[in-house]
Structure formats: structure tokens, C-alpha cells
Design a protein around this motif. Structure first.
Motif, PDB file in Angstrom:
ATOM      1  N   VAL A   4       0.871  -1.009  -0.001  1.00 51.18           N
ATOM      2  CA  VAL A   4       0.040   0.000  -0.017  1.00 51.18           C
ATOM      3  C   VAL A   4       0.891   1.135  -0.013  1.00 51.18           C
ATOM      4  N   GLU A   5       0.755   2.017  -0.887  1.00 50.94           N
ATOM      5  CA  GLU A   5       1.532   3.271  -1.090  1.00 50.94           C
ATOM      6  C   GLU A   5       0.505   4.419  -0.881  1.00 50.94           C
ATOM      7  N   GLN A   6       0.819   5.488  -0.024  1.00 49.31           N
ATOM      8  CA  GLN A   6       0.042   6.594   0.161  1.00 49.31           C
ATOM      9  C   GLN A   6       0.782   7.886  -0.091  1.00 49.31           C
ATOM     10  N   HIS A   7       0.069   8.977  -0.645  1.00 52.70           N
ATOM     11  CA  HIS A   7       0.589  10.194  -1.047  1.00 52.70           C
ATOM     12  C   HIS A   7      -0.592  11.225  -0.636  1.00 52.70           C
ATOM     13  N   PRO A   8      -0.047  12.531  -0.466  1.00 53.77           N
ATOM     14  CA  PRO A   8       1.374  12.824  -0.136  1.00 53.77           C
ATOM     15  C   PRO A   8       1.547  12.409   1.402  1.00 53.77           C
ATOM     16  N   SER A   9       2.777  12.808   1.617  1.00 58.34           N
ATOM     17  CA  SER A   9       3.300  12.234   3.162  1.00 58.34           C
ATOM     18  C   SER A   9       3.073  13.652   3.944  1.00 58.34           C
ATOM     19  N   THR A  10       3.050  14.654   3.558  1.00 62.47           N
ATOM     20  CA  THR A  10       2.338  16.114   4.120  1.00 62.47           C
ATOM     21  C   THR A  10       1.359  16.697   3.451  1.00 62.47           C
ATOM     22  N   LEU A  11       0.864  17.233   4.154  1.00 60.65           N
ATOM     23  CA  LEU A  11      -0.442  18.036   3.428  1.00 60.65           C
ATOM     24  C   LEU A  11      -0.733  19.415   4.322  1.00 60.65           C
ATOM     25  N   SER A  12      -0.582  20.495   3.897  1.00 61.04           N
ATOM     26  CA  SER A  12      -1.308  21.742   4.507  1.00 61.04           C
ATOM     27  C   SER A  12      -2.219  22.529   3.696  1.00 61.04           C
ATOM     28  N   VAL A  13      -3.391  22.698   4.259  1.00 60.49           N
ATOM     29  CA  VAL A  13      -4.475  23.347   3.781  1.00 60.49           C
ATOM     30  C   VAL A  13      -5.036  24.556   4.684  1.00 60.49           C
ATOM     31  N   GLN A  14      -5.637  25.384   3.931  1.00 61.91           N
ATOM     32  CA  GLN A  14      -6.058  26.586   4.823  1.00 61.91           C
ATOM     33  C   GLN A  14      -7.544  26.087   5.216  1.00 61.91           C
ATOM     34  N   GLU A  15      -7.949  26.584   6.404  1.00 62.35           N
ATOM     35  CA  GLU A  15      -9.299  26.364   7.176  1.00 62.35           C
ATOM     36  C   GLU A  15     -10.387  26.520   5.904  1.00 62.35           C
ATOM     37  N   GLY A  16     -11.144  25.444   5.915  1.00 67.26           N
ATOM     38  CA  GLY A  16     -12.284  25.571   4.791  1.00 67.26           C
ATOM     39  C   GLY A  16     -11.938  25.038   3.347  1.00 67.26           C
ATOM     40  N   ASP A  17     -10.869  24.693   3.227  1.00 66.81           N
ATOM     41  CA  ASP A  17     -10.335  24.240   1.958  1.00 66.81           C
ATOM     42  C   ASP A  17     -10.579  22.648   1.922  1.00 66.81           C
ATOM     43  N   SER A  18     -10.545  21.883   0.732  1.00 56.98           N
ATOM     44  CA  SER A  18     -10.577  20.573   0.807  1.00 56.98           C
ATOM     45  C   SER A  18      -9.197  19.828   0.827  1.00 56.98           C
ATOM     46  N   ALA A  19      -9.147  18.745   1.453  1.00 54.29           N
ATOM     47  CA  ALA A  19      -8.112  17.820   1.416  1.00 54.29           C
ATOM     48  C   ALA A  19      -8.313  16.531   0.952  1.00 54.29           C
TER      49      ALA A  19
END
Lengths: 109, 112
Positions: A4-19
Motif C-alpha cells: 500500500v502506497e500513500q501520498h502525499p506524506s504531508t499536506l497543508s491546507v487553509q481552513e475551509g479548503d478541501s484535502a
């Protein structure tokens, strides 16, 4: 065995945005795909799951999609909030459970 | 709180010592899993019980590791002759036949 491979390893989003977090798996026999949220010092918490006979599942702000042909599945979090900040793991169940390496999500207020 | 408890929460031991961890599952869950998690990694499967029967064991699991689940209730994981590489978080998860797993808070082991 399963991989199982997972991406991204880190993710930064602004409050209210989608991830969006994506995972791929290798074993076509895998039939159950859960997602976990892990906060610091705690065990993983099951937040949503999907089985191989379903293409999409939604629970309030969280949704998961599964493409069996391409062997990938994704977690979608809409209207992100600071309390969504955590490490998220995907997993696939073949003969046993295999986990991805995690995505550290930071929601910036 | 998932209802799965683990004891102790933290364990510091010297290399070569034996350690034992305990997991108490949600009462109606007949499936119990042990995992190991190191920093920056996802949980790694160790072993799985259905009721009192140990049905699967990772090929990566050293002979120094043994697990039991007497009477199909609580489970113990023992590590003999600990090594520094055994330092990790040991997680227990329980579930039913629908594959859902509920994790306990883990036991953090530090081998010095």
C-alpha cells in the motif's frame, strides 16, 4: 503480499479548503479499505471505510472513493477545520491488514 | 475512547529483559490484532486471533515474540530478550467479522 502506497506524506491546507489523500494497492484480492486518523499519543481511529463492492461512500465532510480497476482509493475531507489536523492512514485488507505510511495533515486557521 | 484498553501505556526496559503487554478488547469483539508502529510509519501487522485461536502470524515476527489470548478475552504480547530495535508503539485492535478494527491507545516500549 500486499503493498500500500500513500501520498502525499504531508499536506497543508487553509481552513475551509478541501484535502485529498490518495492510496494505491497491489493485491486485487483486497476487499476492504479503511481510513484511520491518528492524533499524537493516541491509537488510530477508524473514520470511514469502503468495501470492494462499492465505488463511493460519504459521511458528512468525509468521503472515500474506490477504483478497483486502477487499484486506488482516496480520502476527501471538505470544509477542513483545525481539529482535522492529524496523521491519516489508509489500509487494505487482503489476507491481513496492510497500512500506508501516513499523511500528516495540517489545517491552517 | 474506543473501549479497547492496553496496559501499560509506557514501558522502559533494559536490553535483554522480557516484557509483557496486555490488551483488553471490546467485550463483544471476537477478533483481536496486534500491530507494531515505529515513528513515521503505519502500523505493521504482527498477529491475529479469532476467539482464542491464533490464526495468523507475520513472517517478520521473531521467535522472541509470543502472543496469547486465553479464553478469547484479553490478550498478552510477550517479547523475550528485548533488543533496541524492539522500541516502538505496540497497538492492539479488536473487531468483528465485518473487518472493522478499533484500536487501543497503545503501549510505547523503549529499550535502553
Amino acid at each position: 503480499g500486499e503493498n500500500v502506497e500513500q501520498h502525499p506524506s504531508t499536506l497543508s491546507v487553509q481552513e475551509g479548503d478541501s484535502a485529498v489523500i490518495k492510496c494505491t494497492y497491489s493485491d486485487s484480492a483486497s476487499n476492504y479499505f479503511p481510513w484511520y486518523k491518528q492524533e499524537l499519543g493516541k491509537g488510530p481511529q477508524l473514520i470511514i471505510d469502503i468495501r470492494s463492492n462499492v465505488g463511493e461512500k460519504k459521511d458528512q465532510r468525509i468521503a472515500v472513493t474506490l477504483n478497483k480497476t486502477a487499484k486506488h482509493f482516496s480520502l476527501h475531507i471538505t470544509e477542513t477545520q483545525p481539529e482535522d489536523s492529524a496523521v491519516y492512514f489508509c489500509a487494505a485488507r487482503g489476507n491481513q491488514f496492510y497500512f500506508g505510511t501516513g499523511t500528516s495533515l495540517t489545517v491552517i486557521p | 475512547d474506543t473501549g479497547v484498553s492496553q496496559d501499560p501505556r509506557h514501558k522502559i526496559t533494559k536490553r535483554g529483559q522480557n516484557v509483557t503487554f496486555r490488551c483488553d478488547p471490546i467485550s463483544e469483539h471476537n477478533r483481536l490484532y496486534w500491530y507494531r508502529q515505529t515513528l513515521g510509519q503505519g502500523p505493521e501487522f504482527l498477529t491475529y486471533f479469532q476467539n482464542e485461536a491464533q490464526l495468523e502470524k507475520s513472517r517478520l515476527l521473531s521467535d522472541r515474540f509470543s502472543a496469547e489470548r486465553p479464553k478469547g478475552s484479553f490478550s498478552t504480547l510477550e517479547i523475550q530478550r528485548t533488543e533496541q530495535g524492539d522500541s516502538a508503539m505496540y497497538l492492539c485492535a479488536t473487531g468483528t467479522a465485518n473487518y472493522e478494527q478499533y484500536f487501543g491507545p497503545g503501549t510505547r516500549l523503549t529499550v535502553t
